[in-house]
Design a protein around this motif. Sequence first.
Motif, PDB file in Angstrom:
ATOM      1  N   PRO A  68       0.813  -1.229   0.000  1.00 35.67           N
ATOM      2  CA  PRO A  68       0.000   0.000   0.000  1.00 35.67           C
ATOM      3  C   PRO A  68       0.842   1.274   0.000  1.00 35.67           C
ATOM      4  O   PRO A  68       0.461   2.274  -0.602  1.00 35.67           O
ATOM      5  CB  PRO A  68      -0.826  -0.102   1.286  1.00 35.67           C
ATOM      6  N   LYS A  69       1.997   1.254   0.651  1.00 35.62           N
ATOM      7  CA  LYS A  69       2.863   2.443   0.661  1.00 35.62           C
ATOM      8  C   LYS A  69       3.399   2.728  -0.731  1.00 35.62           C
ATOM      9  O   LYS A  69       3.548   3.886  -1.125  1.00 35.62           O
ATOM     10  CB  LYS A  69       4.007   2.263   1.656  1.00 35.62           C
ATOM     11  N   LEU A  70       3.671   1.684  -1.487  1.00 38.98           N
ATOM     12  CA  LEU A  70       4.131   1.856  -2.862  1.00 38.98           C
ATOM     13  C   LEU A  70       3.023   2.485  -3.706  1.00 38.98           C
ATOM     14  O   LEU A  70       3.278   3.397  -4.498  1.00 38.98           O
ATOM     15  CB  LEU A  70       4.549   0.508  -3.453  1.00 38.98           C
ATOM     16  N   LEU A  71       1.801   2.027  -3.499  1.00 38.45           N
ATOM     17  CA  LEU A  71       0.667   2.582  -4.246  1.00 38.45           C
ATOM     18  C   LEU A  71       0.472   4.065  -3.955  1.00 38.45           C
ATOM     19  O   LEU A  71       0.050   4.822  -4.834  1.00 38.45           O
ATOM     20  CB  LEU A  71      -0.605   1.811  -3.924  1.00 38.45           C
ATOM     21  N   GLU A  72       0.782   4.480  -2.746  1.00 40.85           N
ATOM     22  CA  GLU A  72       0.626   5.882  -2.368  1.00 40.85           C
ATOM     23  C   GLU A  72       1.608   6.800  -3.096  1.00 40.85           C
ATOM     24  O   GLU A  72       1.280   7.959  -3.358  1.00 40.85           O
ATOM     25  CB  GLU A  72       0.832   6.052  -0.859  1.00 40.85           C
ATOM     26  N   ILE A  73       2.795   6.300  -3.413  1.00 39.50           N
ATOM     27  CA  ILE A  73       3.814   7.182  -4.002  1.00 39.50           C
ATOM     28  C   ILE A  73       3.905   7.094  -5.527  1.00 39.50           C
ATOM     29  O   ILE A  73       4.451   7.992  -6.150  1.00 39.50           O
ATOM     30  CB  ILE A  73       5.209   6.926  -3.388  1.00 39.50           C
ATOM     31  N   LEU A  74       3.348   6.034  -6.104  1.00 39.02           N
ATOM     32  CA  LEU A  74       3.431   5.903  -7.563  1.00 39.02           C
ATOM     33  C   LEU A  74       2.496   6.892  -8.252  1.00 39.02           C
ATOM     34  O   LEU A  74       1.386   7.135  -7.802  1.00 39.02           O
ATOM     35  CB  LEU A  74       3.048   4.490  -7.989  1.00 39.02           C
ATOM     36  N   VAL A  75       2.975   7.440  -9.358  1.00 38.04           N
ATOM     37  CA  VAL A  75       2.155   8.313 -10.201  1.00 38.04           C
ATOM     38  C   VAL A  75       2.304   7.856 -11.645  1.00 38.04           C
ATOM     39  O   VAL A  75       3.236   7.133 -11.995  1.00 38.04           O
ATOM     40  CB  VAL A  75       2.549   9.803 -10.077  1.00 38.04           C
ATOM     41  N   CYS A  76       1.403   8.302 -12.479  1.00 37.78           N
ATOM     42  CA  CYS A  76       1.460   7.973 -13.902  1.00 37.78           C
ATOM     43  C   CYS A  76       2.741   8.568 -14.501  1.00 37.78           C
ATOM     44  O   CYS A  76       3.014   9.754 -14.313  1.00 37.78           O
ATOM     45  CB  CYS A  76       0.225   8.546 -14.602  1.00 37.78           C
ATOM     46  N   PRO A  77       3.513   7.775 -15.228  1.00 36.50           N
ATOM     47  CA  PRO A  77       4.740   8.299 -15.833  1.00 36.50           C
ATOM     48  C   PRO A  77       4.476   9.285 -16.974  1.00 36.50           C
ATOM     49  O   PRO A  77       5.361  10.042 -17.352  1.00 36.50           O
ATOM     50  CB  PRO A  77       5.459   7.047 -16.350  1.00 36.50           C
ATOM     51  N   VAL A  78       3.259   9.301 -17.495  1.00 35.27           N
ATOM     52  CA  VAL A  78       2.914  10.201 -18.599  1.00 35.27           C
ATOM     53  C   VAL A  78       2.393  11.528 -18.068  1.00 35.27           C
ATOM     54  O   VAL A  78       2.861  12.597 -18.460  1.00 35.27           O
ATOM     55  CB  VAL A  78       1.862   9.544 -19.530  1.00 35.27           C
ATOM     56  N   THR A  79       1.416  11.469 -17.163  1.00 41.43           N
ATOM     57  CA  THR A  79       0.730  12.685 -16.705  1.00 41.43           C
ATOM     58  C   THR A  79       1.164  13.152 -15.318  1.00 41.43           C
ATOM     59  O   THR A  79       0.801  14.249 -14.908  1.00 41.43           O
ATOM     60  CB  THR A  79      -0.784  12.451 -16.674  1.00 41.43           C
ATOM     61  N   LYS A  80       1.864  12.300 -14.587  1.00 42.12           N
ATOM     62  CA  LYS A  80       2.286  12.568 -13.202  1.00 42.12           C
ATOM     63  C   LYS A  80       1.104  12.724 -12.244  1.00 42.12           C
ATOM     64  O   LYS A  80       1.208  13.350 -11.203  1.00 42.12           O
ATOM     65  CB  LYS A  80       3.178  13.823 -13.121  1.00 42.12           C
ATOM     66  N   LEU A  95      -2.770   7.314  -9.484  1.00 42.60           N
ATOM     67  CA  LEU A  95      -3.256   6.108 -10.154  1.00 42.60           C
ATOM     68  C   LEU A  95      -4.333   5.451  -9.307  1.00 42.60           C
ATOM     69  O   LEU A  95      -4.352   5.569  -8.088  1.00 42.60           O
ATOM     70  CB  LEU A  95      -2.102   5.135 -10.365  1.00 42.60           C
ATOM     71  N   ARG A  96      -5.200   4.729  -9.980  1.00 46.66           N
ATOM     72  CA  ARG A  96      -6.263   3.968  -9.321  1.00 46.66           C
ATOM     73  C   ARG A  96      -5.896   2.489  -9.418  1.00 46.66           C
ATOM     74  O   ARG A  96      -5.547   1.991 -10.477  1.00 46.66           O
ATOM     75  CB  ARG A  96      -7.579   4.273 -10.044  1.00 46.66           C
ATOM     76  N   TYR A  97      -5.979   1.787  -8.285  1.00 43.29           N
ATOM     77  CA  TYR A  97      -5.604   0.376  -8.234  1.00 43.29           C
ATOM     78  C   TYR A  97      -6.807  -0.494  -8.552  1.00 43.29           C
ATOM     79  O   TYR A  97      -7.826  -0.436  -7.864  1.00 43.29           O
ATOM     80  CB  TYR A  97      -5.059   0.061  -6.840  1.00 43.29           C
ATOM     81  N   ASP A  98      -6.692  -1.302  -9.597  1.00 45.46           N
ATOM     82  CA  ASP A  98      -7.730  -2.272  -9.944  1.00 45.46           C
ATOM     83  C   ASP A  98      -7.242  -3.639  -9.477  1.00 45.46           C
ATOM     84  O   ASP A  98      -6.447  -4.289 -10.162  1.00 45.46           O
ATOM     85  CB  ASP A  98      -7.984  -2.259 -11.449  1.00 45.46           C
ATOM     86  N   ARG A  99      -7.679  -4.037  -8.292  1.00 43.07           N
ATOM     87  CA  ARG A  99      -7.216  -5.290  -7.681  1.00 43.07           C
ATOM     88  C   ARG A  99      -7.609  -6.499  -8.525  1.00 43.07           C
ATOM     89  O   ARG A  99      -6.834  -7.433  -8.688  1.00 43.07           O
ATOM     90  CB  ARG A  99      -7.804  -5.406  -6.275  1.00 43.07           C
ATOM     91  N   GLU A 100      -8.813  -6.498  -9.080  1.00 43.19           N
ATOM     92  CA  GLU A 100      -9.301  -7.639  -9.860  1.00 43.19           C
ATOM     93  C   GLU A 100      -8.448  -7.885 -11.107  1.00 43.19           C
ATOM     94  O   GLU A 100      -8.112  -9.022 -11.420  1.00 43.19           O
ATOM     95  CB  GLU A 100     -10.759  -7.395 -10.255  1.00 43.19           C
ATOM     96  N   ARG A 101      -8.103  -6.825 -11.808  1.00 43.44           N
ATOM     97  CA  ARG A 101      -7.315  -6.968 -13.044  1.00 43.44           C
ATOM     98  C   ARG A 101      -5.810  -6.867 -12.802  1.00 43.44           C
ATOM     99  O   ARG A 101      -5.032  -7.047 -13.730  1.00 43.44           O
ATOM    100  CB  ARG A 101      -7.718  -5.895 -14.054  1.00 43.44           C
TER     101      ARG A 101
END
Length: 67
Positions: free
Chosen positions: A14-26, A29-35
């Motif tokens: 979860p901490k990784l998800l908090e700091i990651l951003v889109c490399p294109v738009t900065k 990101l939204r996490y889709d657990r199912e996919r």
Amino acid sequence: MTEAQPNLHTEVDPKLLEILVCPVTKTTLRYDRERQELISDKARLAFPIRDGIPIMLTDEARVLDDQ
């Protein structure tokens, strides 16, 4: 003897998800657990997560359909 089914949905830190951003738009990101993808709504891209590791390369991203 049956083999145990592999875990198809490896959890991402979860901490990784908090700091990651889109490399294109900065943007965030939204996490889709199912996919097992990180979604950039602004860029209309879905970045795959493989073995719990987000692959943040635009060449690896799936383009989202307009729906």
